[in-house]
Write a protein that holds these residues in place. Structure first.
Motif, short mmCIF file in Angstrom:
data_model
loop_
_atom_site.label_atom_id
_atom_site.label_comp_id
_atom_site.label_asym_id
_atom_site.label_seq_id
_atom_site.Cartn_x
_atom_site.Cartn_y
_atom_site.Cartn_z
N UNK A 45 0.83 -1.21 0.00
CA UNK A 45 0.00 0.00 0.00
C UNK A 45 0.86 1.25 0.00
N UNK A 46 1.93 1.24 0.79
CA UNK A 46 2.82 2.40 0.93
C UNK A 46 4.22 1.96 0.56
N UNK A 47 4.88 2.71 -0.29
CA UNK A 47 6.27 2.42 -0.65
C UNK A 47 6.93 3.71 -1.12
N UNK A 48 8.09 3.59 -1.73
CA UNK A 48 8.81 4.77 -2.22
C UNK A 48 8.67 4.82 -3.75
N UNK A 49 8.85 6.00 -4.37
CA UNK A 49 8.69 6.10 -5.83
C UNK A 49 9.58 5.16 -6.63
N UNK A 50 10.86 5.03 -6.26
CA UNK A 50 11.75 4.14 -7.02
C UNK A 50 11.38 2.68 -6.81
N UNK A 51 10.78 2.37 -5.67
CA UNK A 51 10.31 1.01 -5.39
C UNK A 51 9.12 0.68 -6.27
N UNK A 52 8.17 1.59 -6.35
CA UNK A 52 6.96 1.36 -7.14
C UNK A 52 7.27 1.12 -8.61
N UNK A 53 8.38 1.65 -9.08
CA UNK A 53 8.74 1.56 -10.50
C UNK A 53 9.70 0.41 -10.80
N UNK A 54 9.85 -0.54 -9.88
CA UNK A 54 10.89 -1.57 -9.99
C UNK A 54 10.83 -2.40 -11.26
N UNK A 55 9.65 -2.59 -11.85
CA UNK A 55 9.57 -3.42 -13.06
C UNK A 55 10.17 -2.74 -14.28
N UNK A 56 10.46 -1.45 -14.17
CA UNK A 56 10.98 -0.69 -15.30
C UNK A 56 12.50 -0.73 -15.43
#
Length: 196
Positions: A45-56
Motif C-alpha cells: 500500500x505504501x512504498x517509495x517512488x523508485x520502489x513502485x517503479x521496480x519493473x521498469x
C-alpha cells in the motif's frame, strides 16, 4: 515446525561510492519512468517512488562503481545457501526513503516459486528495521538495519515491511529477488533479469 531462515552478512564495500551512484540512478529512474511514464505495480500500500517503479529497471544492470561488487556478494551468498541446482535470475531495485517514508506489509513470491528476497543497506541515518511475519511463528522478527549489511531469505510465505524513516536524511537500500528460471516469463521485462 518452521525452517524459515533469514541470513545476514556484513560486507566491506565502499558505501559512500554506492550511495552516490544510487542518487544518480534515482534521478535517472524518476526522469525516465516517473510522472506516469512507468508501470507502478508494487504490491505494498505504501512504498517509495523508485520502489513502485521496480519493473521498469534492474539497478544492478547499470555499470556504476560498487554495483558489480554488490552483485558478486549477493551471488556468492545465494550460492552458499541455495537448495537446488536450478538456474536462477536476479532483479534488483532502489529504495530511497525520505522522512516519513516506509514500505508497508507485503510479500514477493508464492512459496511454490522457490524464490528468494533480500536487501542491502546503503545508508542508515537513524535506527531502523525490517520486520518479518513468518509462517507458524507468532512473534514479529526484527532485523536491525546497518550500513553495509546484506540480508537474504526465502520467499516462503513471509510478510515483511520496513519501519518509517524518522530522519531528515535519506535511508537507502537496494532490494532484490532471486527467482528460478521456470518462474520467469522470457517474453516480458526484456533486459531485466540477470543470470546468477
Amino acid at each position: 515446525m518452521n525452517d524459515y531462515k533469514i541470513y545476514s552478512k556484513k560486507l566491506n564495500l565502499n558505501v559512500q561510492n554506492i550511495r552516490n551512484n544510487c542518487y544518480i540512478m534515482q534521478g535517472m529512474i524518476m526522469n525516465n519512468f516517473g510522472d506516469g511514464k512507468g508501470r507502478k505495480v508494487y504490491p505494498a500500500e505504501k512504498s517509495t517512488p523508485t520502489t513502485e517503479l521496480y519493473v521498469n529497471y534492474n539497478l544492478l544492470l547499470h555499470p556504476f562503481s560498487g554495483f558489480h561488487e554488490l552483485f558478486v556478494n549477493i551471488k556468492d551468498m545465494f550460492n552458499h545457501f541455495k537448495e537446488d541446482d536450478d538456474n536462477y535470475y536476479l532483479q534488483s531495485w532502489l529504495n530511497v526513503y525520505k522522512k516519513g517514508d516506509y514500505i508497508d506489509w507485503h510479500n514477493h513470491w508464492d512459496p511454490k516459486a522457490r524464490a528468494w528476497h533480500g536487501f542491502y543497506c546503503v545508508s542508515v541515518p537513524e535506527p531502523s528495521s525490517t520486520l518479518y511475519k513468518l509462517p507458524n511463528i507468532e512473534e514479529i522478527i526484527e532485523i536491525r538495519s546497518e550500513e553495509n549489511l546484506l540480508i537474504m531469505g526465502k520467499s516462503d510465505g513471509d510478510l515483511h515491511r520496513s519501519t518509517e524513516n524518522t530522519s531528515d536524511e535519506d535511508r537507502i537500500t537496494i532490494a532484490f529477488d532471486i527467482v528460478p528460471q521456470d518462474q520467469i516469463n522470457p517474453y516480458k521485462l526484456l533486459n531485466h533479469w540477470i543470470p546468477l
